[in-house]
Structures are given as C-alpha cells and as structure tokens.
Design an enzyme around this catalytic site. Structure first.
Site, PDB file in Angstrom:
ATOM      1  N   ARG A  19       0.758  -1.253   0.268  1.00  0.00           N
ATOM      2  CA  ARG A  19      -0.023  -0.123  -0.056  1.00  0.00           C
ATOM      3  C   ARG A  19       0.843   1.433  -0.058  1.00  0.00           C
ATOM      4  NH1 ARG A  19      -5.219  -0.122   1.047  1.00  0.00           N
ATOM      5  NH2 ARG A  19      -5.381  -2.337   1.978  1.00  0.00           N
ATOM      6  N   HIS A  59     -18.605  10.412   0.410  1.00  0.00           N
ATOM      7  CA  HIS A  59     -19.162   9.340   0.760  1.00  0.00           C
ATOM      8  C   HIS A  59     -20.744   9.350   0.557  1.00  0.00           C
ATOM      9  CE1 HIS A  59     -19.164   5.407   2.517  1.00  0.00           C
ATOM     10  NE2 HIS A  59     -20.311   5.574   3.411  1.00  0.00           N
TER      11      HIS A  59
HETATM   12  C1  GAR Z   1     -20.026   7.536  -5.576  1.00  0.00           C
HETATM   13  O1  GAR Z   1     -21.587   7.242  -5.124  1.00  0.00           O
HETATM   14  C2  GAR Z   1     -19.251   7.928  -4.311  1.00  0.00           C
HETATM   15  O2  GAR Z   1     -19.872   8.600  -3.312  1.00  0.00           O
HETATM   16  C3  GAR Z   1     -18.919   6.556  -3.792  1.00  0.00           C
HETATM   17  O3  GAR Z   1     -18.739   5.747  -5.097  1.00  0.00           O
HETATM   18  C4  GAR Z   1     -19.420   6.536  -6.186  1.00  0.00           C
HETATM   19  C5  GAR Z   1     -18.455   6.758  -7.199  1.00  0.00           C
HETATM   20  O4  GAR Z   1     -19.304   7.245  -8.409  1.00  0.00           O
HETATM   21  N1  GAR Z   1     -17.740   6.612  -2.824  1.00  0.00           N
HETATM   22  C6  GAR Z   1     -17.621   5.617  -2.061  1.00  0.00           C
HETATM   23  O5  GAR Z   1     -18.387   4.834  -1.746  1.00  0.00           O
HETATM   24  C7  GAR Z   1     -16.389   5.799  -1.110  1.00  0.00           C
HETATM   25  N2  GAR Z   1     -16.198   5.092  -0.042  1.00  0.00           N
HETATM   26  P1  GAR Z   1     -18.623   7.986  -9.583  1.00  0.00           P
HETATM   27  O6  GAR Z   1     -17.313   7.280  -9.946  1.00  0.00           O
HETATM   28  O7  GAR Z   1     -19.744   8.042 -10.760  1.00  0.00           O
HETATM   29  O8  GAR Z   1     -18.213   9.339  -9.089  1.00  0.00           O
END
Ligand code: GAR
Length: 216
Positions: free
Chosen positions: A67, A111
């Site tokens: 990481r 989030h």
């Molecule tokens: C979004 O809903 C974001 O909030 C979530 O992933 C999606 C990405 O969509 N993030 C998480 O869950 C982080 N823990 P996108 O690629 O279309 O922006």
C-alpha cells in the site's frame, strides 16, 4: 483569484469527477483540475476525463508490492503536477496512514451516506437495512481512519418506502453532483478549513433548511 491545483483520484465511472471538472470551468471557481488518476486501467472515468481534455494517469495498485509503495507512486504523480488539493471521487482504495497524514487538510472524499452513519462498503444497503427516512452524502477531509474525517458539507435526500439500492443510489448521486463542487469551492477558497478535528465555516455561508421525510 488564485486557483488551487486539484488532483482527483478515481476507481470507476467518474461522474463526481465530471461534476468537479465542469464546475471548475467557471472563471470564478477557485480550483483547476490538473490531473485525474485512476488505480484501474479500465475505469470509465478515465475516458470521461480525457473527453473533457483533462490530463490522466493510470497507477495500478496491483503493480506495487505494498500500500505504501502504491501511495508513493500516487504522491509522485501529484507532486509532478504541483497538486495542492486532492479529491477522492469514488476512489476505492484505503490509503496508508503516512499518505493520509501528509495530505491532512488538503484531501477531500465524498461518501454516499450522512456520516458518521453507514461507513465503508454498501452504504445504500446499510441505509435501507436501518430503515432511515433520510439519507444523503458527505464531503469530508480525509484522515487515516476510514470515512471518519472532519465534515465539510452534507446533502440530505428522502429514502422512499419503495426504494431499492438502485433507486436510492441514483437519488443520492444527483445530490453528490451538487454537493461536491460546492464543498470543493469552500475548501479551495479557504472558506472551509480544518481547525483541529473540526471544519470551520464563515457565518456568511448559507446553512440550508430542514428536509422532512415524509413531508407533512
Ligand atoms: C459515489 O457514489 C461515491 O460517493 C462513492 O462511489 C461512487 C462513485 O461514483 N464512493 C464511495 O463509496 C467511497 N467510500 P462515480 O465514480 O460516478 O463518481
């Protein structure tokens, strides 16, 4: 107005990245998107970023032994572009504590829940399982602890009795696309800044009103 140089980290479709990039086209927006990094070569967001004329890089986490080594490669790419602020937008990697600590106060994440509720994976399913009538999304400063950093801004949406993960996700995503550009504006302009474990905002910021669900 000096524009802050912003790098966006993605893993997937990149719709939040697009909402930030579109907002940043406005002359009075306090940020420029100078780099989009994906840890997945086949992320749809990479093509979306290129279509917007943004500089992109793929840094595949699987190519690194740890990481920390992956995070160092991300850091090197950010520094090459003189990035000042990082936005995680659907970036599905947990960062090493040294990276998160180095970028403390200079890295945002979105989030899809009203944190501190429903951290981690499957937040929409968690919201449905809990039976809440309101959910939403949160933009927060990133700390080494997952989804636990100081909150910059939140948006609330109703959870309907008929909702499935798909319908709730779609409603929250629309709110994300409004919230993230707004939150980045607050952070990039310096209006929202990290003071200890809290984000301070000037009184001039519109604090919004109540959302009742179900409405009377
Ligand atoms: C979004 O809903 C974001 O909030 C979530 O992933 C999606 C990405 O969509 N993030 C998480 O869950 C982080 N823990 P996108 O690629 O279309 O922006």
């Amino acid at each position: 107005m000096t524009k802050r140089r912003v790098g966006i980290l993605i893993s997937g479709r990149g719709t939040n990245m697009v909402s930030l990039a579109e907002a940043a086209r406005a002359p009075d927006y306090p940020a420029d998107i100078v780099l989009v990094i994906s840890n997945r070569a086949n992320a749809a967001g990479i093509e979306r970023a290129q279509a917007l004329g943004l500089k992109t890089a793929v840094i595949d986490h699987k190519a690194f032994p740890s990481r920390e080594a992956f995070d160092e490669a991300i850091e090197a790419a950010l520094l090459t572009e003189r990035v000042e602020l990082v936005c995680q937008a659907g970036f599905m990697r947990i960062q090493s504590a040294p990276f998160a600590t180095r970028w403390l106060g200079r890295q945002l994440n979105i989030h899809p829940s009203l944190l501190p509720l429903f951290k981690g994976l499957h937040p929409h399913q968690q919201a449905l399982d809990a039976g809440v009538r309101i959910s939403g999304c949160t933009v927060h400063f990133v700390t080494p602890e997952l989804d636990a950093g100081p909150i910059v801004a939140q948006a609330a949406v109703p959870v309907l009795a008929s909702d499935t993960v798909t319908t709730l996700e779609a409603r929250i995503l629309l709110a994300e696309h409004q919230l993230y550009p707004h939150a980045l504006r607050l952070a990039a302009s310096g209006a929202a800044s990290l003071k200890g474990d809290r984000v301070t905002l000037p009184n001039s910021v519109n604090q919004g009103g109540p959302l009742l669900s179900p409405a009377p």
